[in-house]
Structures are given as structure tokens and as C-alpha cells.
Design a protein around this motif. Structure first.
Motif, PDB file in Angstrom:
ATOM      1  N   ASP A 164       1.075  -1.217   0.027  1.00 16.04           N
ATOM      2  CA  ASP A 164      -0.341   0.118   0.153  1.00 16.04           C
ATOM      3  C   ASP A 164       0.992   1.302  -0.083  1.00 16.04           C
ATOM      4  O   ASP A 164       0.429   1.900   0.487  1.00 16.04           O
ATOM      5  CB  ASP A 164      -1.010  -0.248   1.189  1.00 16.04           C
ATOM      6  CG  ASP A 164       0.026  -0.119   2.490  1.00 16.04           C
ATOM      7  OD1 ASP A 164       0.886   0.113   2.519  1.00 16.04           O
ATOM      8  OD2 ASP A 164      -0.767   0.193   3.911  1.00 16.04           O
ATOM      9  N   ALA A 165       2.208   1.355  -0.384  1.00 13.60           N
ATOM     10  CA  ALA A 165       2.600   2.427  -0.716  1.00 13.60           C
ATOM     11  C   ALA A 165       2.809   3.419  -1.504  1.00 13.60           C
ATOM     12  O   ALA A 165       2.344   2.733  -2.434  1.00 13.60           O
ATOM     13  CB  ALA A 165       4.349   2.160  -0.568  1.00 13.60           C
ATOM     14  N   ASP A 166       2.161   4.415  -1.711  1.00 15.29           N
ATOM     15  CA  ASP A 166       2.477   5.186  -2.615  1.00 15.29           C
ATOM     16  C   ASP A 166       3.208   4.892  -4.138  1.00 15.29           C
ATOM     17  O   ASP A 166       4.375   4.513  -3.540  1.00 15.29           O
ATOM     18  CB  ASP A 166       2.621   6.467  -2.508  1.00 15.29           C
ATOM     19  CG  ASP A 166       1.442   8.011  -2.222  1.00 15.29           C
ATOM     20  OD1 ASP A 166       0.320   7.066  -2.409  1.00 15.29           O
ATOM     21  OD2 ASP A 166       2.356   8.872  -2.009  1.00 15.29           O
ATOM     22  N   ASN A 167       2.574   5.340  -5.004  1.00 13.37           N
ATOM     23  CA  ASN A 167       2.861   4.560  -6.568  1.00 13.37           C
ATOM     24  C   ASN A 167       2.943   3.079  -6.832  1.00 13.37           C
ATOM     25  O   ASN A 167       3.710   3.120  -8.058  1.00 13.37           O
ATOM     26  CB  ASN A 167       4.213   5.725  -6.939  1.00 13.37           C
ATOM     27  CG  ASN A 167       4.295   5.717  -7.927  1.00 13.37           C
ATOM     28  OD1 ASN A 167       3.716   5.926  -9.259  1.00 13.37           O
ATOM     29  ND2 ASN A 167       5.809   6.143  -8.790  1.00 13.37           N
ATOM     30  N   THR A 219       9.660   5.729  -5.198  1.00 12.12           N
ATOM     31  CA  THR A 219       9.708   5.209  -4.802  1.00 12.12           C
ATOM     32  C   THR A 219      10.027   3.764  -4.261  1.00 12.12           C
ATOM     33  O   THR A 219       9.676   3.165  -2.848  1.00 12.12           O
ATOM     34  CB  THR A 219       8.151   4.089  -6.157  1.00 12.12           C
ATOM     35  OG1 THR A 219       7.798   5.240  -6.255  1.00 12.12           O
ATOM     36  CG2 THR A 219       7.235   3.375  -5.745  1.00 12.12           C
TER      37      THR A 219
END
Ligand code: CMP
Length: 475
Positions: A232-235, A271
Motif C-alpha cells: 500500500d505504499a504510494d505509487n 518509490t
């Protein structure tokens, strides 16, 4: 947006103004020097500025046509902007044609064709001077025809590994904006010769990030913890779940790789960093440890040692097993001493149906599935978790194993052998009866699936009890 709009307007006004000015100059020149240009030696030179002015006017006209065709008509019909290279080729060809026409009108006596074909020196000069330019030009044409990448894609070119986002492809070079916000111009001919790695903008591109843990950390736990932290980390794209897998077994560490997919590949540096950060926190929260170079030193002592806490933990676990509830704390500790712990990965088979077996197992942590083979494939008859036991049937009856037992997750089991059980039976004869009931029930469960009778009768249990007693030499 507003600034670029007013900028455009200024440019259009300047363009119109310049065109009008040049047209006026052409007109005035023709008016003033029209007479001298009529004939004679002088006329040839007087015409040079005139031709130049006409050429300038022609150039402005072509610019106008170029904008009308490509900015307006092309975009209207095709819906996207025309490539710069196509526009430049159009300008070049149109201008050359117009220039030849102007030249022909002003100097009808000069044979341009002959001038080009007969002048060997001209050919050599042009050939040498334009060698690279023509190379770039034709490589550019093939790039446009092939369309291996487009504006907005991330590319890595050649041995120098120029990396960045493609900003434009012109007749001479590919313009890349690097991740340090620099511009790199890679000539088309170089790009045509070298290998180019392309990460298309509209593609789900993946990245690999590496990390290492110490050998005592559990692989199944590491996979779960890291995957959940990264997904669920950004990007990080939610279209494909990240993959966490062991890349190798190093000198001092289990080496891991995370493969994840990005929504916007152009931001992979940020990322990657975020993914590493997530891994750090996740490992820390879950008691997992990053590896650093280590040496394991084994010390051998004469007295076998076992950590007290481990034994107490095992005794605790055994006390929660229903059939061992009649045992005293001392007996439990004795039994704990005689057990051996084993860890299994998810999906590993602990027991195979039909094999010989002389020990039983208690689930210390995790879950196992008891499966029997059916016509349709394996059928799960029971799921056993912490505090449940299995493998007692073969141990107490001397028959082959009745089912497969497979780990459903990372599972630790405690193995208890024939000898340890016999010792316990000697002091607790009631245990044999409790176990024979469990065995009878399980046998009935197994029979349910097959055609045999599903009932557990007192008679059967008594038979089992007798055979257990016989097997263990009890009275
Ligand atoms: P054993 O026959 O030695 O090996 C397979 C084991 O699966 C068996 O002992 C039992 O411990 C276990 N088992 C078989 N049937 C069941 C059942 N119906 N419920 C729970 N455990 C079972």
C-alpha cells in the motif's frame, strides 16, 4: 496557462508583423531597383538581396503553412500533435522547392540541375559536411517509422546508460530529461546503434529492491510482513501484488528481493526509497533483523544444555493438550525434555499416508491440514492448530499412517517418540484410554468419507485400547 496563452498571441503578432515587413521590403526593392535589375552585369548582384528577401518571405509563408497543417488540421483529424521530425522535413522540402522556383525566376539563365550534378567539389563538400547530419536524419526517420518509444516513456540508452524521460524526438537527437533534471541529447545515429531499454508510460513496469535478513528469521513471516508493508505504499500499483522472494543464501544473510509494479515509472527513485523505508519499519515492528556480516561460533560442551525457557514453554504447550492434562508438572517437564521441535514451511508435508510412523506430534504454533486422497484429489478432513496433536494413530496401533498432514502456514511441531510415550503410560494408565477414544473418533471421521461404517462403538474403542496396551507392552 494564461502566461503561455499571451506568449502565443505575442508570437503570432510578431510573426504577422515580420511577414508584412518583409513583403513591404520586397515591394520597395522591386520598385526602387526594378530598373537596374532589368539586365547587365550589375543586375546579377543587385538581385542577390532581392532573392534573399523573397527567400525570407517564402520561409515565413512555409512557417505559416506548417502551423496551419500540423497545429490545426493534423491535430483535428488525428487527435495528437504531429512529430517534430515530420514538420521539419516538410519545411525543408517546401523551402528548397520554393527557393529553386525563386532562383529560377530571377536567374533563368543559370541551370541549377547542371550546377548540382556537375560540381564534384560541391558534392564532396556537402557529403563530408553532412555525413553526421544525414546519419542522424535517416536514423531519426527510422525511429519515427519504428516508434520504439514515445514522448513520456522512460528510456535507458547505450553503454553510458543515459536514463530519463523522453521529452522530444527531433531530426537530430532524442532529448531526455534525467532524474537530476538535466537534459541529455542522444543523437539519433547513436540511438540507432545502441541498445535502448524502454519502460513505456502506459505499461505496468516493475522494479526490484533488495534487502537481507539474518538466518534465524523465518522466511514465511518475512514474506508476509514485507509484502503487506510494501503493497500500500504510494505509487506501488495495486493491480499486481508485490512479490517477496529469496534471491540467494549469502555468507551472513538470507538475501531477498522485492518485485513491485509502479503506477508512474518515472518516479521509481522515490518509490524505491519509500519501499526500503517501509521494509525497515516493518522488520523492526515484527522483530525481524537486517543482516550484517556475522560469524556463527559453535561451542561444544560436555554437558548437553537446553535453554530453560524453551523447555518451560514446551511443558506449557503440552499441558494445554487435552490428553496430557492428567500429567503432573514434573511429568510434563520430563516429556518436554524428550520432545524434538521442527519447523515446516507453508505447503510442506509433515506426514505421508501409508508410511511407517513411530512418533506423534503436537502443534506448537501454526496450522496443519489432515488430508486423504479422494478420486477428486486431496480432501481435507480436519484442520489442527496450536495444542492439537496428530500422528498418534500409527504410533499407538503400529499401522501405517492413515492420512497426509500438510502445513497450512509456517508451523512448529513437537515430536514425541515411542519411548517417551511408553514411559508416560507406565505411570498414567488412564492416558491410553483417552487416546484410544480420540483414535476411534478420528477413524470414524476417516471412514465417513469412504464406504465404511461411520459409528464409533464402545466395542471398537475397547479393541483399540487392547491393541495399544499390547503394542506398548502394558498390562
Ligand atoms: P496417523 O495415522 O499416524 O497419521 C495421520 C494422522 O492424521 C493420524 O495419525 C491422525 O493423527 C490424523 N488424523 C486422521 N484423521 C483425522 C481426523 N478425522 N481428525 C483429526 N486428525 C486426524
Amino acid at each position: 496557462m494564461a502566461a503561455s496563452q499571451s506568449n502565443k498571441q505575442t508570437r503570432v503578432v510578431a510573426f504577422v508583423f515580420a511577414t508584412l515587413l518583409v513583403a513591404l521590403l520586397v515591394y520597395l526593392y522591386a520598385k526602387l531597383f526594378g530598373q537596374q535589375m532589368g539586365g547587365g552585369e550589375l543586375a546579377k548582384f543587385a538581385k542577390i538581396p532581392f532573392v534573399a528577401l523573397w527567400a525570407l518571405l517564402a520561409y515565413l509563408g512555409i512557417r505559416f503553412l506548417n502551423a496551419a497543417i500540423f497545429d490545426f488540421a493534423f491535430r483535428l483529424r488525428r487527435g495528437y500533435e504531429a512529430p517534430t521530425l515530420v514538420r521539419n522535413i516538410f519545411t525543408l522540402i517546401a523551402f528548397t522547392a520554393l527557393f529553386v522556383v525563386i532562383f529560377k525566376i530571377q536567374y533563368p539563365e543559370v541551370n541549377l540541375g547542371a550546377l548540382f550534378t556537375t560540381s564534384a567539389i560541391f558534392g564532396v563538400i556537402i557529403g563530408l559536411a553532412l555525413q553526421d547530419t544525414l546519419g542522424n536524419f535517416f536514423a531519426g526517420i527510422s525511429l519515427h517509422a519504428d516508434r520504439p518509444f514515445q514522448v513520456g516513456d522512460v528510456i535507458v540508452v547505450g553503454q553510458q546508460k543515459y536514463t530519463g524521460v523522453v521529452e522530444s524526438i527531433s531530426w537530430r537527437a532524442i532529448k531526455i530529461r534525467t532524474f537530476q533534471n538535466h537534459i541529455v541529447l542522444v543523437s539519433n545515429s547513436l540511438a540507432a546503434r545502441e541498445a535502448i531499454e524502454v519502460a513505456p508510460r502506459d505499461n505496468l513496469n516493475a522494479r526490484l529492491v533488495f534487502f537481507s535478513t539474518i538466518y534465524t528469521d523465518s522466511p514465511a513471516k518475512t514474506i508476509h510482513v514485507v509484502r503487506e508493508a510494501v503493497r500500500d505504499a504510494d505509487n506501488v500499483s495495486d493491480k499486481i501484488t508485490p512479490i517477496v522472494r529469496i534471491r540467494g543464501l549469502g555468507d551472513s544473510s538470507t538475501d531477498w528481493e522485492i518485485k513491485y509494479w509502479l503506477d508512474d515509472y518515472a518516479k521509481y527513485n522515490d518509490t524505491d526509497a519509500l519501499v526500503r523505508q517501509r521494509v525497515w519499519y516493518a522488520l523492526r515492528r515484527n522483530g525481524l533483523t537486517f543482516a550484517f556480516p556475522t560469524r556463527t561460533v559453535y561451542l561444544e560442551r560436555n554437558i548437553p544444555v537446553r535453554p530453560v525457557t524453551a523447555e518451560d514453554q514446551i511443558a506449557d504447550r503440552l499441558s494445554a493438550v487435552d490428553i496430557f492434562s492428567p500429567l503432573s508438572p514434573d511429568e510434563l517437564r520430563q516429556l518436554a525434555k524428550a520432545t524434538a521441535g521442527h519447523v515446516f514451511a507453508p505447503g510442506e508435508t509433515l506426514i505421508r499416508a501409508g508410511e511407517e510412523g513411530s512418533s506423534m506430534f503436537v502443534v506448537h504454533s501454526g496450522r496443519v491440514a489432515v488430508q486423504v486422497a479422494d478420486r477428486a484429489g486431496p480432501r481435507t478432513v480436519a484442520v489442527l492448530s496450536e495444542g492439537n496433536f496428530f500422528g498418534e494413530m500409527a504410533l499407538f496401533t503400529g499401522e501405517p499412517r492413515t492420512a497426509n498432514v500438510v502445513a497450512m502456514e509456517e508451523t512448529e511441531v513437537l515430536e514425541i517418540g515411542h519411548q517417551a510415550m511408553k514411559h508416560i503410560f507406565d505411570t498414567n494408565p488412564s492416558l491410553a484410554e483417552a487416546i484410544s477414544w480420540t483414535i476411534a473418533e478420528r477413524q470414524a471421521d476417516l471412514a465417513k468419507g469412504s464406504a465404511e461404517s461411520p459409528q464409533t462403538s464402545l466395542h471398537e474403542t475397547a479393541g483399540l485400547l487392547a491393541s495399544i496396551k499390547r503394542f506398548f507392552g502394558l498390562h
